[in-house]
Scaffold this active site. Structure first.
Site, short mmCIF file in Angstrom:
data_model
loop_
_atom_site.label_atom_id
_atom_site.label_comp_id
_atom_site.label_asym_id
_atom_site.label_seq_id
_atom_site.Cartn_x
_atom_site.Cartn_y
_atom_site.Cartn_z
N ASP A 44 0.95 -1.32 -0.05
CA ASP A 44 -0.35 0.20 0.33
C ASP A 44 0.49 1.45 0.52
OD1 ASP A 44 -3.24 0.36 1.37
OD2 ASP A 44 -2.53 1.90 0.38
N CYS B 280 -15.45 3.97 -3.53
CA CYS B 280 -15.16 3.92 -1.91
C CYS B 280 -15.62 5.82 -1.75
CB CYS B 280 -15.12 3.77 -0.51
SG CYS B 280 -15.03 1.83 -0.73
N CYS C 165 -19.87 17.91 -8.53
CA CYS C 165 -20.06 17.52 -7.08
C CYS C 165 -19.61 17.06 -5.96
CB CYS C 165 -20.18 16.03 -7.75
SG CYS C 165 -18.77 15.25 -8.41
#
Lengths: 391, 81
Positions: free
Chosen positions: A66, A192, A349
């Site tokens: 990661d 997400c 948005c």
């Protein structure tokens, strides 16, 4: 006294006592776990619980991939990381937690994005790959690297309240490309961060991945090969779809066309990491600075320009421009007549991704006057007004 | 006859409903099913084209048949982690 512990110390035997008592698992299963190596791609919602349970179970070596650092918004679901690790690399936060859970586990941190030029080298040293990535480019990369190296790929993916899990192992069943040969167009499937996710959802999906990993290593039970498990947290239902290997699959089919790793950002139509997640350059846009100028000069009304918010009503409640009108993205196709009353449309948005998609769609419907507000509310908060609530 | 198609994840969210209906005179192929749904909901056509189609809880290839009485479900790929 002769023992058959075969390398497991007395302390390890005590630690794993409940495993050793399981007749199906026993000392042999524990020794297999200890000899095994598992690579976790992504230490987010899925990788966090997976890492903790695999460590507790006694997997000998766990690799962690990661590039990211721990952010406050991760803590609602990424349970391996805690408050004290904010801002620290996720792989180091996870390594510290794993050492505390089980000091017998060797942890190998890779603080890097998984890329076509490092994936095969990293994967080669592991028995099982667990895919908990958060983007399509990485998922296709993980799949292809696993097929090329003949490694099992324990796949999990989530969206809001729903999850998908399977074990892809091309020698024994279908691969990810057999199910989804083509990635969705960029921006069609929100991340997400864009869509939100119920915090407990990746816990359940990640633990199905951990369960499958332990089963594969110990060689027990019926693996989720050739089956896709679909979970809906709201209905609390599990569905199962029987999968089939595609004989024409471009990488695991009878005549594979993909024989080495490809450019996955190009394949998925997404730019590389550390840039905007979706290609918004293809649509006409204005900056938040330009938007501020136009709002302050009060010219929107004069020019019959509509500022359109395409987020969901609950997002509108958190923050919106007083001059804006709310038309959630999915209602846009039904409300085109309404939009035709405007001379110009400025669409925004949260991050500029959904609005870019809406602008792209509006252009296909003949709205040549539609522009995207680049970077959305996040850019406004960053560049114009730091008091803007961000979420 | 009316075929009921269950949709999930982003398809459910974008369609605003968990099921879609399609009037069928007889069997059609999975490829035709994707196209027919795309005609009804043009903004979702690209997702229909890429979703996993399950017929009676089994993966179905594009050339395979769907009967109006079948249990049909569409699962788009999701990438969250």
């Amino acid at each position: 006294m002769q023992t058959a512990a075969n390398g497991l110390s007395a302390a390890e035997l005590r630690r794993y006592a409940r495993h050793l008592t399981l007749p199906e698992f026993g000392l042999e299963g524990q020794q297999k776990l200890r000899a095994a190596s598992v690579l976790l791609v992504g230490l987010g919602g899925l990788g966090a619980p997976t890492a903790m349970y695999l460590a507790a179970a006694g997997v000998g070596r766990i690799g962690l991939v990661d590039y990211d650092v721990v952010d406050e918004s991760n803590l609602q679901r990424q349970v391996i990381h805690g408050q004290s690790m904010l801002g620290k690399p996720k792989v180091l936060s996870a390594a510290a937690r794993i050492h505390d859970i089980n000091p017998y586990v060797e942890v190998v941190p890779y603080q890097t994005a998984l890329r076509r030029d490092n994936a095969l080298d990293i994967f080669r040293d592991y028995d099982v790959i667990v895919d908990g990535a958060d983007n399509f480019a990485t998922r296709y990369l993980v799949n292809d690297a696993c097929v090329l190296l003949d490694k099992p790929n324990v796949h999990g993916s989530i969206f809001r309240f729903e999850g998908q899990v399977s074990v892809f192992w091309a020698k024994r069943g279908p691969c990810y490309r057999c199910l989804y040969p083509e990635p969705p167009p960029p921006g069609m499937i929100p991340s997400c961060a864009e869509a939100g996710v119920l915090g407990v959802l990746p816990g359940l999906i990640g633990l199905v991945q951990a369960t499958e990993t332990v089963k594969l290593i110990a060689g027990i039970g019926a693996p989720l090969i050739g089956r896709l498990l679909l979970y809906d947290a709201l209905d609390m239902t599990f569905r199962e779809v029987k999968l089939r290997k595609d004989p024409h699959c471009p990488i695991c089919g009878e005549q594979p066309r993909i024989t080495e790793l490809i450019d996955y950002d190009e394949f998925c139509g997404t730019p590389g990491l550390h840039t905007h997640p979706f290609d918004t350059a293809a649509v006409p846009e204005i900056t938040v600075h330009e938007l501020r100028r136009r709002l302050e000069s009060a010219e929107l009304e004069r020019t019959n320009t509509w500022l359109v918010d395409v987020r969901e009503p609950y997002e509108w409640q958190i923050v919106h421009f007083p001059q804006a009108r709310l038309i959630p993205m999915r209602e846009v196709p039904q409300r085109l007549d309404e939009l035709r009353q405007a001379s110009e449309l400025l669409v925004y948005c949260r991050s500029g991704a959904r609005s870019a998609e809406v602008v792209r769609y509006l252009h296909t419907q003949g709205f040549k006057n539609a522009k995207n507000v680049r970077g959305g509310i996040l850019a406004w908060a960053r560049e114009i007004d730091p008091n803007t609530p961000v979420y | 006859m009316t075929l009921t198609v269950q949709v999930f994840a982003t398809l459910k969210e974008r369609a605003g409903a968990p099921t879609l209906s399609l009037e069928l005179a007889g069997p059609i192929t999975v490829r035709e099913l994707r196209a027919r749904l795309g005609e009804q909901h043009p903004e979702l056509a690209e997702l229909f084209a890429r979703a996993l189609v399950a017929v009676n809880r089994e993966f179905a290839f594009d050339h395979e048949a769907v009967q109006p009485t079948d249990e049909v479900a569409l699962f788009p790929p999701v990438s969250g982690g």
